[in-house]
Design a protein around this motif. Structure first.
Motif, short mmCIF file in Angstrom:
data_model
loop_
_atom_site.label_atom_id
_atom_site.label_comp_id
_atom_site.label_asym_id
_atom_site.label_seq_id
_atom_site.Cartn_x
_atom_site.Cartn_y
_atom_site.Cartn_z
N HIS A 62 2.26 3.50 -2.07
CA HIS A 62 1.99 3.84 -3.64
C HIS A 62 3.17 4.58 -3.98
CE1 HIS A 62 -1.26 1.33 -3.89
NE2 HIS A 62 -1.83 2.27 -2.93
N SER A 64 -7.37 -3.97 1.57
CA SER A 64 -8.04 -2.99 1.46
C SER A 64 -9.12 -3.11 0.52
CB SER A 64 -7.15 -1.83 0.80
OG SER A 64 -6.14 -1.10 2.02
N GLN A 78 -1.43 0.43 -11.51
CA GLN A 78 -1.52 1.05 -10.18
C GLN A 78 -2.58 2.43 -10.47
OE1 GLN A 78 1.69 4.01 -9.17
NE2 GLN A 78 1.68 3.25 -7.15
N GLY A 130 0.77 -1.32 -0.19
CA GLY A 130 0.04 0.03 -0.13
C GLY A 130 0.85 1.28 0.07
N ARG A 175 -2.78 -4.06 0.36
CA ARG A 175 -3.46 -3.43 -0.57
C ARG A 175 -4.66 -4.32 -1.07
NH1 ARG A 175 -3.18 -5.05 -6.33
NH2 ARG A 175 -1.40 -6.48 -6.26
N TRP A 208 -5.93 0.84 -10.01
CA TRP A 208 -6.15 0.42 -8.59
C TRP A 208 -6.50 1.60 -7.92
CZ3 TRP A 208 -6.03 -4.51 -6.65
CH2 TRP A 208 -6.24 -4.54 -5.26
#
Length: 287
Positions: free
Chosen positions: A71, A259, A104, A69, A256, A107
């Motif tokens: 990023h 999440s 990414q 997570g 992630r 996402w």
């Protein structure tokens, strides 16, 4: 050089569940290669060989950070990867890094930012498996933006190119691709416009084809299945699938993915009379 390249190949192709235990070694290997590029003495040909593992390892380490997570940290590593791939004259590796950026962006809910990198990547690679992966990700971006026609076009291209015969080995960044991926991702694309039953059929088909070595992907795919089940109000099964996805995400240390399981949590609120539903938010809270 052969040892550096061989170690890069081993670290970059480990199953996800093993990679989480090797992150420090992978980062140390990347640092070694980077130090050699900065301070070593070598021929132009050797330099090109060094730049390729520098790009590959940066991409792999970026995925570690992405799964955690983190990023910004992932993006910083991925920013370093394309120039190394360019210097190594490896267009396929460069296309893979562009694909990472695009994934990414999708996402993080910014699919419009994924279209240009994916279109550029398609220009720079010819291998059918790589092109299939790129078309698939672009289809996901189009679906998220509501571009149904463009999504269907890319899904068809992804399935067709994946079945194209070639003797050339696939680039390392997409060797995980199988017929499971177009099936599940086409199902996910159907979820966005609310075609839950069709989506579930395709997702279940893909899950049945997915090899056990890809547990992280299985966990992600199962969350898509849970979403389709919730849309058709099959709450007990959706809860079971969500708990299974959460188990996988915690085991492989992918925040992630935790999440991703947490996102549809509020959709369970109307079903507190279903056994296990009242306890699910508490489990998510403890993650």
């Amino acid at each position: 050089m052969s040892w550096l390249e061989g170690t890069d190949a081993k670290l970059s192709t480990l199953p996800t569940e093993q990679r989480q235990h090797m992150i420090k070694l992978t980062e140390a290997h990347l640092e070694t290669v980077t130090d050699l590029l900065d301070a070593g003495r070598f021929s132009e040909a050797t330099g090109r060989r060094l730049h390729l593992p520098a790009s590959s390892l940066a991409s792999t380490c970026g995925w570690y950070r992405f799964d955690q997570g983190r990023h910004y940290a992932a993006g910083k590593l991925w920013n370093a990867a394309p120039s190394n791939a360019h210097t190594a004259r490896d267009r396929d590796q460069g296309a893979g890094v562009l694909s990472d950026f695009a994934y990414q962006a999708i996402w993080l809910g910014k699919p419009e930012s994924a279209l240009e990198p994916l279109s550029q990547a398609l220009i720079h690679t010819r291998h059918p498996m790589a092109r299939s992966a790129l078309h698939l990700r672009r289809a996901r971006a189009h679906a998220a933006m509501g571009n149904a026609g463009a999504c269907r076009t890319d899904l068809k291209a992804a399935e067709a190119t994946l079945l194209t015969d070639t003797r050339e080995p696939a680039p390392s960044w997409c060797r995980w691709m199988s017929t499971a991926d177009p099936a599940v991702d086409s199902g996910q694309c159907m979820l966005d416009p609310g075609r839950a039953k069709e989506a579930r059929t395709r997702i279940e088909e893909g899950l049945s084809l997915l090899p056990r070595s890809r547990d992280k992907t299985r966990g992600v795919f199962r969350t898509y299945e849970a979403q389709s089940l919730l849309q058709t109000r099959e709450v007990e099964q959706a809860l079971a699938v969500s708990n299974e996805s959460l188990d996988v995400a915690q085991r492989i240390g992918a925040d992630r993915c935790v999440s991703l399981v947490r996102d549809p949590g509020p959709a369970f609120r109307p079903y507190t009379s279903v056994d296990g539903v009242p306890q699910f938010p508490e489990r998510l809270h403890l993650c």
